[in-house]
Design a protein around this motif. Sequence first.
Motif, PDB file in Angstrom:
ATOM      1  N   TYR A   1      80.306  31.546 -48.672  1.00 25.82           N
ATOM      2  CA  TYR A   1      79.762  32.113 -49.898  1.00 25.82           C
ATOM      3  C   TYR A   1      80.129  31.233 -51.084  1.00 25.82           C
ATOM      4  O   TYR A   1      81.258  30.765 -51.198  1.00 25.82           O
ATOM      5  N   THR A   2      79.164  30.982 -51.936  1.00 21.14           N
ATOM      6  CA  THR A   2      79.386  30.215 -53.159  1.00 21.14           C
ATOM      7  C   THR A   2      78.664  30.920 -54.299  1.00 21.14           C
ATOM      8  O   THR A   2      77.600  31.509 -54.095  1.00 21.14           O
ATOM      9  N   GLU A   3      79.234  30.864 -55.494  1.00 21.68           N
ATOM     10  CA  GLU A   3      78.633  31.520 -56.658  1.00 21.68           C
ATOM     11  C   GLU A   3      77.200  31.040 -56.869  1.00 21.68           C
ATOM     12  O   GLU A   3      76.870  29.882 -56.607  1.00 21.68           O
ATOM     13  N   SER A   4      76.362  31.932 -57.354  1.00 24.80           N
ATOM     14  CA  SER A   4      74.958  31.594 -57.602  1.00 24.80           C
ATOM     15  C   SER A   4      74.692  31.477 -59.095  1.00 24.80           C
ATOM     16  O   SER A   4      75.486  31.898 -59.931  1.00 24.80           O
ATOM     17  N   ARG A   5      73.539  30.878 -59.388  1.00 23.65           N
ATOM     18  CA  ARG A   5      73.046  30.792 -60.765  1.00 23.65           C
ATOM     19  C   ARG A   5      71.620  31.325 -60.786  1.00 23.65           C
ATOM     20  O   ARG A   5      70.839  31.072 -59.868  1.00 23.65           O
ATOM     21  N   THR A   6      71.285  32.060 -61.826  1.00 26.07           N
ATOM     22  CA  THR A   6      69.922  32.540 -62.024  1.00 26.07           C
ATOM     23  C   THR A   6      69.328  31.812 -63.216  1.00 26.07           C
ATOM     24  O   THR A   6      69.907  31.813 -64.298  1.00 26.07           O
ATOM     25  N   SER A   7      68.206  31.138 -62.993  1.00 23.98           N
ATOM     26  CA  SER A   7      67.574  30.399 -64.089  1.00 23.98           C
ATOM     27  C   SER A   7      66.082  30.711 -64.121  1.00 23.98           C
ATOM     28  O   SER A   7      65.441  30.812 -63.078  1.00 23.98           O
ATOM     29  N   PHE A   8      65.529  30.860 -65.326  1.00 22.22           N
ATOM     30  CA  PHE A   8      64.110  31.176 -65.496  1.00 22.22           C
ATOM     31  C   PHE A   8      63.534  30.418 -66.687  1.00 22.22           C
ATOM     32  O   PHE A   8      64.260  30.028 -67.609  1.00 22.22           O
ATOM     33  N   ASP A   9      62.225  30.206 -66.625  1.00 24.33           N
ATOM     34  CA  ASP A   9      61.492  29.551 -67.704  1.00 24.33           C
ATOM     35  C   ASP A   9      61.065  30.634 -68.710  1.00 24.33           C
ATOM     36  O   ASP A   9      60.243  31.498 -68.401  1.00 24.33           O
ATOM     37  N   TYR A  10      61.664  30.589 -69.902  1.00 29.74           N
ATOM     38  CA  TYR A  10      61.413  31.616 -70.926  1.00 29.74           C
ATOM     39  C   TYR A  10      59.931  31.668 -71.300  1.00 29.74           C
ATOM     40  O   TYR A  10      59.342  32.745 -71.425  1.00 29.74           O
ATOM     41  N   SER A  11      59.323  30.477 -71.453  1.00 33.36           N
ATOM     42  CA  SER A  11      57.921  30.421 -71.860  1.00 33.36           C
ATOM     43  C   SER A  11      57.015  31.056 -70.807  1.00 33.36           C
ATOM     44  O   SER A  11      56.095  31.810 -71.131  1.00 33.36           O
ATOM     45  N   LEU A  12      57.281  30.776 -69.506  1.00 37.97           N
ATOM     46  CA  LEU A  12      56.456  31.358 -68.453  1.00 37.97           C
ATOM     47  C   LEU A  12      56.679  32.861 -68.332  1.00 37.97           C
ATOM     48  O   LEU A  12      55.753  33.611 -68.007  1.00 37.97           O
ATOM     49  N   MET A  13      57.915  33.318 -68.574  1.00 41.45           N
ATOM     50  CA  MET A  13      58.158  34.759 -68.577  1.00 41.45           C
ATOM     51  C   MET A  13      57.261  35.437 -69.613  1.00 41.45           C
ATOM     52  O   MET A  13      56.704  36.508 -69.371  1.00 41.45           O
TER      53      MET A  13
ATOM     54  N   MET B   1      63.571  36.712 -53.589  1.00 44.27           N
ATOM     55  CA  MET B   1      62.416  37.549 -53.245  1.00 44.27           C
ATOM     56  C   MET B   1      62.509  38.925 -53.910  1.00 44.27           C
ATOM     57  O   MET B   1      61.513  39.448 -54.423  1.00 44.27           O
ATOM     58  N   ASN B   2      63.717  39.511 -53.899  1.00 43.16           N
ATOM     59  CA  ASN B   2      63.876  40.825 -54.530  1.00 43.16           C
ATOM     60  C   ASN B   2      63.552  40.769 -56.017  1.00 43.16           C
ATOM     61  O   ASN B   2      62.932  41.678 -56.578  1.00 43.16           O
ATOM     62  N   LEU B   3      63.978  39.674 -56.661  1.00 42.45           N
ATOM     63  CA  LEU B   3      63.695  39.516 -58.082  1.00 42.45           C
ATOM     64  C   LEU B   3      62.198  39.321 -58.312  1.00 42.45           C
ATOM     65  O   LEU B   3      61.615  39.894 -59.240  1.00 42.45           O
ATOM     66  N   ALA B   4      61.544  38.532 -57.441  1.00 45.56           N
ATOM     67  CA  ALA B   4      60.104  38.326 -57.551  1.00 45.56           C
ATOM     68  C   ALA B   4      59.347  39.638 -57.340  1.00 45.56           C
ATOM     69  O   ALA B   4      58.379  39.937 -58.040  1.00 45.56           O
ATOM     70  N   LYS B   5      59.809  40.417 -56.372  1.00 49.34           N
ATOM     71  CA  LYS B   5      59.177  41.711 -56.102  1.00 49.34           C
ATOM     72  C   LYS B   5      59.287  42.632 -57.318  1.00 49.34           C
ATOM     73  O   LYS B   5      58.345  43.347 -57.660  1.00 49.34           O
ATOM     74  N   ALA B   6      60.451  42.641 -57.966  1.00 48.05           N
ATOM     75  CA  ALA B   6      60.640  43.496 -59.134  1.00 48.05           C
ATOM     76  C   ALA B   6      59.778  43.044 -60.308  1.00 48.05           C
ATOM     77  O   ALA B   6      59.209  43.869 -61.032  1.00 48.05           O
ATOM     78  N   LEU B   7      59.671  41.724 -60.491  1.00 42.27           N
ATOM     79  CA  LEU B   7      58.906  41.195 -61.625  1.00 42.27           C
ATOM     80  C   LEU B   7      57.405  41.342 -61.412  1.00 42.27           C
ATOM     81  O   LEU B   7      56.650  41.540 -62.360  1.00 42.27           O
ATOM     82  N   PHE B   8      56.941  41.210 -60.138  1.00 44.64           N
ATOM     83  CA  PHE B   8      55.510  41.264 -59.835  1.00 44.64           C
ATOM     84  C   PHE B   8      55.260  42.331 -58.759  1.00 44.64           C
ATOM     85  O   PHE B   8      54.981  42.001 -57.595  1.00 44.64           O
ATOM     86  N   PRO B   9      55.360  43.611 -59.099  1.00 45.86           N
ATOM     87  CA  PRO B   9      55.206  44.662 -58.071  1.00 45.86           C
ATOM     88  C   PRO B   9      53.818  44.727 -57.477  1.00 45.86           C
ATOM     89  O   PRO B   9      53.647  45.266 -56.396  1.00 45.86           O
ATOM     90  N   ASP B  10      52.808  44.190 -58.157  1.00 44.93           N
ATOM     91  CA  ASP B  10      51.436  44.275 -57.658  1.00 44.93           C
ATOM     92  C   ASP B  10      51.042  43.102 -56.773  1.00 44.93           C
ATOM     93  O   ASP B  10      49.954  43.102 -56.190  1.00 44.93           O
TER      94      ASP B  10
END
Length: 830
Positions: free
Chosen positions: A323-335, A176-185
């Motif tokens: 606690y377990t390590e996380s992974r961050t993955s995103f779709d480059y084309s959609l970005m 959610m924090n990442l979504a908030k930063a990417l889409f502040p509006d």
Amino acid sequence: MDKRKTLIFLRNFSLWLSILCLLALLIFFLRFIVTGIDKKEVVKRPVEVYHRVLFISSYDPLYFTYDAQVKGLERSLYPNGIEYDVAYMYSNGRGDTSGDEFFNFMKQRLSKVKKYEAILIGDDLALEFAIKYQEELFPKIPVIFFGINDYELALKASLNPMMSGFYENDYLEETMNLAKALFPDRKTFIGLHDQSVAGKVDISTFWTLRDKYKGYSFVDLDASLLSQSDLVFLLAELPKDSILFYMNCYSDKNQNVYSMLSRTGTVVRSATVPIFRNYVGGEGMGVLGGIHMDVEEQCVKVGEMVKEVLTKGSRPEISLVDYTESRTSFDYSLMKDFKLDFSLLPKDTIFYNKPESFISHYGKIFPPIIMLFITLVVLMFYSKCGKMISMTYIAELKKSQKVLLDSQEQLSYQAEYDEILDVLNRRTITAWLRDTMTEKSVYSIIIIDIDDFKMLNENYGHSLADSILQYVVALLKGMVEEGGWKIARFGGDELLLVIPDEVLTMECQIVRQLFAAIRAPIPLGDETLAITASMGASCSDGITPPEQHVINAETAMYEAKKRGKNGIVIYDDEMKEKALEEIRIKEKLQQAFDNDGFFMLYQPQIDAQTKEVSGYEALVRMKEPGIYPGQFIPVAERSGWIWRIGRITTELVIKQLAAWRDQGKTLHPVSVNFSSNQLNDHGYVDFVEDLLKRYNIPPQFLEIEITEGLFLEKSVLADGFFRRFKDLGIRLLMDDFGTGYSSLGYLTYIPVDVIKLDKSLVDTYLVEGKDSFIRNIIHLMHDLDKNMIIEGVEEEKQYLRLKEFGADTIQGYFFSKPIPANEAIDFNVS
């Protein structure tokens, strides 16, 4: 002689050099072929097996985390001589939630095989089974669990001296924090889930995070309450300012269970808003991205814990790992499509659908091309045959070059054009307008939208609907080429035209030509099809930038739709003022949401026979002066905010009922209005139930007013709402009866308690010679065992006539206008 020897030497040298080059080229290609094969990494089974364990999986091998779980286990178990078997709770027809059927299966299996030294438990259902049947199936055997969504369940299991394991972090807040930063509006967060164990944990976590995001709206979408078609519809209608959090949701209301791939396909095809996911799965399929637990790495740690337990003893003396390590993955084309800032993502982000650069894609062929060139040059010194061979290779090189150029042209075409219609796409026409047109340029922009195109898709199929669009574009292209216009596909069935050096009017020749082309019958085999279109135009004015003209043209097109379709509207000052007024009201609404900007008036409802107050209708007002319900309610409906007003008014009414009760006042039922757009607020009924319990208000004092049309839709969502209201003991009122379908037959089966006769019928029929119609309606309602409220009564003679007809309740200015709460509770008929 020296020259001859030199030539012989050069010829022999060139021959051997060419052979060496060819050998090097051959070696390179062999290596390229071998290394180019996609080899799947396989962990070899142990040659010597020292231990055997059993892995009990909650789901079958098709579950979206299973492959990663198995890969992680094999990486840590096999090198340590540990072999494992697997039993699936949901395979071979077994899937009862109690686990009894699986218990019988396991009891029989464990009696026939060699005793296992440890039990591995995957996901919540298997852990519940293990806790329940541990003593009967595997007493005094260490149990290691992982992938557990329910923290309380994991904690409970870890208190057992023979159990320990790993809790599955959901990383929803981080996502959610990442979504908030990417889409502040974007200020609306929508949680998509089901009623599985994981889905319940997801939505519980989702709601607990609401207080951390001030100014954000949280909406939950429960797939377990929806059919597939309902889900598709709701996803397509999500507010434009929203973000969808796609969590565990693999079942629907008809007990159908969907695979992760199937459900993800439905979600990404239907939703037009950014989609985030805090679980593995869906990468590269249309999900924008998210942060999720690294399932494989957790299972590697599980294997290491198993090794430690089997090495040191039979009791897992390790505490719960949360606690377990996380992974961050995103779709480059959609970005790229959303024009997002890549710097906001972590440095170790994994990207999907990232296009290869020219060097990375073609770099591997450069060395063989160089060696080929050297070989060809050397062979030219050897003989005429070498020259012929070199010419052949040069021809091949030119062919390869042409293929590369053709590929580049194809990529460029796909980036700039719509492949189906062979016209510019939205991105290209927008960039062209921005780069070419200035505020001083003279031009007009038209947006054309085919009327009822959705019906064409449903009746004829997408393929034929596309053909119809292609036919229309073909008709328009002649005008486009002749006039030097630009044409682009702006949306699904929307076309955008840029007409230079023209300022259009409603009756100009260009508009007539466009309508003539679109309305021309389209041949479909032995039949023809006639279509219409709604058009919106915006003309340059020396002030407005091109991007705004596009928005203005789209606004005008929607206005043409409202006016009955099959026409054109040109954006003017009146529309501009209307748009500015709507923006102003939106701003005031947002301020009212944030600053307690609403209050309620109450219009008394009077018993026609006794003249005593029998109830009230609650009517919402804004504290902001000069803004009336007829202004802000339609704006809230269009903006998707009406559900917020619905919740605010409901809470204000229930609080007022509690205040009256605490003052010792006699309570009467109060009705609140319910809009059809509130059907998207799936948590509304739970919200109402919670308020009634919190303020200790009996449900018979709250009534819900619903318009006639919503009762007649008979949608799954509407029926579900009506049923839940009735189950709570809340009465349903049909508002505005007589303004819509005006059919009496359906009143025998719809779940309504009270009918409110609209003021328009009172004004039309409660007159001499026609009032028998009103009397017959009242008697019919009584025969159907329904009460009737007559709205809009403003004159004494109307009241007396209605009293004579046996009317139940009167509401109108004759007795009282809507008044404040302190006046309403003490109101008496004078």
